[in-house]
Design an enzyme around this catalytic site. Structure first.
Site, PDB file in Angstrom:
ATOM      1  N   GLU A  51      57.201  15.720  -8.292  1.00  0.00           N
ATOM      2  CA  GLU A  51      56.085  14.898  -7.816  1.00  0.00           C
ATOM      3  C   GLU A  51      56.015  13.610  -8.636  1.00  0.00           C
ATOM      4  OE1 GLU A  51      51.789  16.440  -6.484  1.00  0.00           O
ATOM      5  OE2 GLU A  51      52.364  16.769  -8.542  1.00  0.00           O
ATOM      6  N   ARG A 104      55.147  19.779  -3.927  1.00  0.00           N
ATOM      7  CA  ARG A 104      54.081  19.423  -2.988  1.00  0.00           C
ATOM      8  C   ARG A 104      54.622  18.643  -1.789  1.00  0.00           C
ATOM      9  NH1 ARG A 104      49.378  20.904  -4.252  1.00  0.00           N
ATOM     10  NH2 ARG A 104      48.702  21.194  -6.402  1.00  0.00           N
TER      11      ARG A 104
HETATM   12  N1  DCP Z   1      46.793  15.524  -7.846  1.00  0.00           N
HETATM   13  C1  DCP Z   1      45.741  15.069  -7.074  1.00  0.00           C
HETATM   14  N2  DCP Z   1      45.921  14.874  -5.737  1.00  0.00           N
HETATM   15  C2  DCP Z   1      47.105  15.163  -5.147  1.00  0.00           C
HETATM   16  C3  DCP Z   1      48.168  15.659  -5.904  1.00  0.00           C
HETATM   17  C4  DCP Z   1      47.985  15.840  -7.275  1.00  0.00           C
HETATM   18  O1  DCP Z   1      44.652  14.812  -7.602  1.00  0.00           O
HETATM   19  N3  DCP Z   1      47.234  14.940  -3.839  1.00  0.00           N
HETATM   20  C5  DCP Z   1      46.635  15.622  -9.318  1.00  0.00           C
HETATM   21  C6  DCP Z   1      46.293  16.973  -9.844  1.00  0.00           C
HETATM   22  C7  DCP Z   1      46.954  16.998 -11.200  1.00  0.00           C
HETATM   23  C8  DCP Z   1      48.166  16.089 -11.051  1.00  0.00           C
HETATM   24  O2  DCP Z   1      47.865  15.250  -9.930  1.00  0.00           O
HETATM   25  O3  DCP Z   1      46.099  16.447 -12.174  1.00  0.00           O
HETATM   26  C9  DCP Z   1      49.465  16.850 -10.820  1.00  0.00           C
HETATM   27  O4  DCP Z   1      49.140  17.938  -9.998  1.00  0.00           O
HETATM   28  P1  DCP Z   1      50.090  19.025  -9.389  1.00  0.00           P
HETATM   29  O5  DCP Z   1      49.349  20.311  -9.201  1.00  0.00           O
HETATM   30  O6  DCP Z   1      50.676  18.506  -8.150  1.00  0.00           O
HETATM   31  O7  DCP Z   1      51.262  19.186 -10.452  1.00  0.00           O
HETATM   32  P2  DCP Z   1      51.310  20.063 -11.769  1.00  0.00           P
HETATM   33  O8  DCP Z   1      52.206  19.359 -12.736  1.00  0.00           O
HETATM   34  O9  DCP Z   1      49.938  20.385 -12.226  1.00  0.00           O
HETATM   35  O10 DCP Z   1      52.010  21.362 -11.231  1.00  0.00           O
HETATM   36  P3  DCP Z   1      52.454  22.657 -11.995  1.00  0.00           P
HETATM   37  O11 DCP Z   1      51.605  22.837 -13.201  1.00  0.00           O
HETATM   38  O12 DCP Z   1      52.273  23.738 -10.961  1.00  0.00           O
HETATM   39  O13 DCP Z   1      53.889  22.425 -12.355  1.00  0.00           O
END
Ligand code: DCP
Length: 229
Positions: A51, A104
């Protein structure tokens, strides 16, 4: 020794689906998506697209992720507009390998995050419909194909713990109830089909510790690489 060598080779080489496929990995913040992608990135023949959080943190010098967390009412719309653009960019990039795995999708941005921000009052009706018009136009006019969704279903309490441990600066103040709301949003979409799912959904329990997670991934490797749920 030969047996071990064969097993290792098999693990490092992707099975070959008959056509190129895209797998999207979905789940709450801190559910373990990065661990999943890091694991499969070691397999030949799979391209992994993380992402673009770093892009959201630096839009010509502006950290839109931090702005969104610091004042969600003011910045949710701007932030999600940019997320939608970056996801569209990824979906429409030419695929280089037979199997693409991406963190995502444009779908979870809309069906989980945007819906939640609207419902919680952080996005006005007008902002919400503008984003929805854009989203509908994109689905009607662009190729945003997914063949399988892998849903890492992780309890909000476990996600909260992991987020605290990893200490991403912008996420320091994420409360448990935000993760509970996002968990419900993922459940509504991927389990209860409140919104259309663009592909079959494979649900994996994401609550395990790291080494057990790798076993879960390996147990499901065949299905995932063939795009089946
Ligand atoms: N986010 C958001 N809106 C979106 C996508 C992500 O507000 N449409 C935010 C939420 C988190 C950050 O971006 O603060 C990254 O979120 P993700 O859950 O997509 O990624 P992670 O790194 O947290 O995933 P994981 O811990 O599962 O690897």
């Amino acid at each position: 020794l030969d047996k071990v060598r064969r097993q290792v080779t098999w693990k490092m080489t992707a099975l070959h689906p008959s056509r190129s496929i895209t797998v999207a990995i979905e789940g709450n913040i801190g559910s373990g998506k990065t661990t999943f992608l890091d694991h499969f990135s070691k397999t030949k023949g799979i391209e992994v697209i993380q992402e673009p959080v770093d892009m959201w943190r630096n839009v010509r010098g502006h950290n839109t992720l931090a702005l969104m967390y610091s004042d969600p009412k003011r910045w949710s719309f701007a932030f999600q507009s940019y997320v939608q653009l970056t996801m569209l960019d990824i979906h429409t990039r030419k695929q280089k390998s037979l199997i693409r795995m991406m963190e995502r999708s444009i779908y979870s941005a809309k069906y989980c995050f945007v819906e939640n921000m609207h419902e919680s009052g952080n996005m006005t009706d007008a902002e919400y419909v503008v984003l929805t018009e854009w989203f509908d136009w994109i689905l009607a006019n662009q190729k945003v194909q997914i063949d399988l969704i892998v849903y890492l279903k992780t309890s909000p309490e476990v996600c909260h713990q992991r987020i605290k441990q990893r200490c991403r600066e912008e996420e320091k103040a994420i409360p448990l109830d935000y993760l509970q709301a996002l968990h419900s949003a993922h459940e509504d979409w991927l389990t209860h089909k409140k919104f259309p799912t663009p592909a079959p959904v494979l649900v994996l329990n994401g609550d395990h510790n790291l080494s057990d997670m790798y076993s879960v991934f390996e147990k499901n490797r065949h299905k995932i690489l063939l795009g089946q749920n």
